[in-house]
Structures are given as C-alpha cells and as structure tokens.
Design an enzyme around this catalytic site. Sequence first.
Site, PDB file in Angstrom:
ATOM      1  N   HIS A 188      -0.877 -18.458 -11.197  1.00 18.14           N
ATOM      2  CA  HIS A 188      -0.629 -18.942  -9.826  1.00 18.14           C
ATOM      3  C   HIS A 188      -1.758 -19.884  -9.407  1.00 18.14           C
ATOM      4  O   HIS A 188      -1.521 -20.977  -8.896  1.00 18.14           O
ATOM      5  CB  HIS A 188      -0.549 -17.770  -8.836  1.00 18.14           C
ATOM      6  N   HIS A 202       2.913 -18.462  -2.116  1.00 18.50           N
ATOM      7  CA  HIS A 202       2.079 -17.711  -3.066  1.00 18.50           C
ATOM      8  C   HIS A 202       2.938 -16.847  -3.993  1.00 18.50           C
ATOM      9  O   HIS A 202       2.841 -16.937  -5.221  1.00 18.50           O
ATOM     10  CB  HIS A 202       1.101 -16.833  -2.255  1.00 18.50           C
TER      11      HIS A 202
HETATM   12 ZN   LIG Z   1      -0.903 -12.071  -4.643  1.00 26.08          ZN
END
Ligand SMILES: [Zn+2]
Length: 298
Positions: A188, A202
């Site tokens: 991420h 997110h």
């Molecule tokens: Zn997270």
Amino acid sequence: MVEIERGKAAAKEIGARIIIGAGGGKVLDTARGVASDLMLPVVNCPTIASSDAPCSALSVVYTDEGVFEQYRIYGRNPDLVLVDTDVIAKSPARFLAAGMGDALATWFEAKVCASGGVKNMRGGASTRSALALAELCYRTLLADGFSAMNAVAAQQVTPALERIVEANTLLSGLGFESSGLAAAHAIHNGLTTAAATHRYMHGEKVAFGVVAQLMLESQPAAVVNEVLALSTSVGLPVTFAGVGLQQPGTEEIREIALRAMAPGETIHNEPFPIRLENVVDALIAANAAGETFCRSRC
Ligand SMILES: [Zn+2]
C-alpha cells in the site's frame, strides 16, 4: 500537522478537558494528535467504517501530495470509540468496502508477524488473543461482507452490518496493532508513490496489497481465490487498473516495489529476504490473478 496545531490552539483557548473527534479518518487522526500532544483523553466517533484506525494508537501520516510518510505512534489508545451503525448504514457503500479491505489484511499480516516472532506495532510480542481476533476478523468478512454491502446500499442496519462494523473497526484495529503488519501494508505504501492511486482509499490499496502479499508468499490457489472472491464480491480492487494504474510500465512497478521495501518497512516482517525482483513479480502476478479471476467470474 497544520490541523493538529489549529486544534491544539482551539482546545487550549477554551480549556478543553477532553477531545472528541467525530467524522472520517482525517478528523479522528487529528483529534488523536491533539489529545496526545495535550495529554488529554480522546473520544473517537467514526461516521464511516473505512479503516481500522479509530481504535488504534497511531495515525498514518501522508505528505500533502498523498504519498505515505510515516506512522505516528501515540502513548495510548483512544479512551472511547463510539460507532452509531445507523450513521454507518447511511454512509457511502465504498467507505464500508474500503474498511473491509483494511480488515482483510489483518489476519494475513498478523499470522506472518506471530509465526515469525516479530515485535508488534507497540514493540511487544503478539498474543494468542490478538491472533484469534485477527482470524475472527477474516471469518467475519467472509461470512458477512457481501450482506453488509447490501445493507448499506439499502441504508439499513442489519446484524451482518453490525458484525462488519465490529470487524472493520475493533477486530482489525486490535488485530493489527497487537500483532503487526507485513507485506500488504508495505505494498500500500509503495502504491502511494504513484499519483494515479491517490484517489483510491487506504483500504482499497491495502486490498490489492493483500493479493500481492499472497503472491510473494506463494500461497496456494485456494487461499488466493478465497480472497479474490471476497474482494470482488464487495467491490474491492484486485488489479492495477482497480487502483488507478492503467497498464503501468516496468519502471513504475519498480518504483512502487522499491518504496514497499524501503528500510524499516513492514514487508521485512515476511519470513524470507525481500528482493526487488520478487516484489515486482508479486505485483505483476497479483494483477494477473485478479484479471483472470475477473474474466472468469466478474
Ligand atoms: Zn491499514
């Protein structure tokens, strides 16, 4: 950081004895930052269930451009987290799905940390209870994820929605903080270096990170397919295009991989040495698996 300073000044001016944050992730992060700096109790009232941050004692800090910068760790967890599921039921469905993406990573990352004896986010050892909560989090997503999405689409509070709110907020929050993060969150963080991903949440980028983690770990097809089926059933991305990357070039994928494996990143909690070519291959393989799955099922 500007918002935290503004909140601190306002709290000092009125002699605040408690900080209450009500809203989305940025509001809650700001409230926790203000309370931590002023050493005041904090109440978090999330109005969306889009990540596992509300229960945690840390904030994810991004640059103004949206690139991951650091984890800001606080001395204590919020004193109270109050969620009204009636409010969540009326929030956009995409937020709930993003929260499931963040929660999806918890079990897979916690397992890596617990089995490798890695220190958790607070520098302590993982516990059996943390691991059990992380597993319950994943089982809840599998059992109730799809129905919870239908509930939010109809703006109705159902038992499935209640359980998913608990999974996204409490189980995932306790699970990740008490056990630790691994490749999915590092990927991420790598994805945030690509501007095209900034309009994705997110939890959406974490969801793709989970598939890439499974590839990096060479997990069996049954595990990968279970995750792909869950993600696609709730509208989470499983391909590069799903997080805004339209046919990324080798250089762009290498940039993402390099950031994902920066020194100190949680990808190094995986039980094998992390090599650039392996991370690049895992990203490409995750995208290919996602595309193939979508062609056959979506
Ligand atoms: Zn997270």
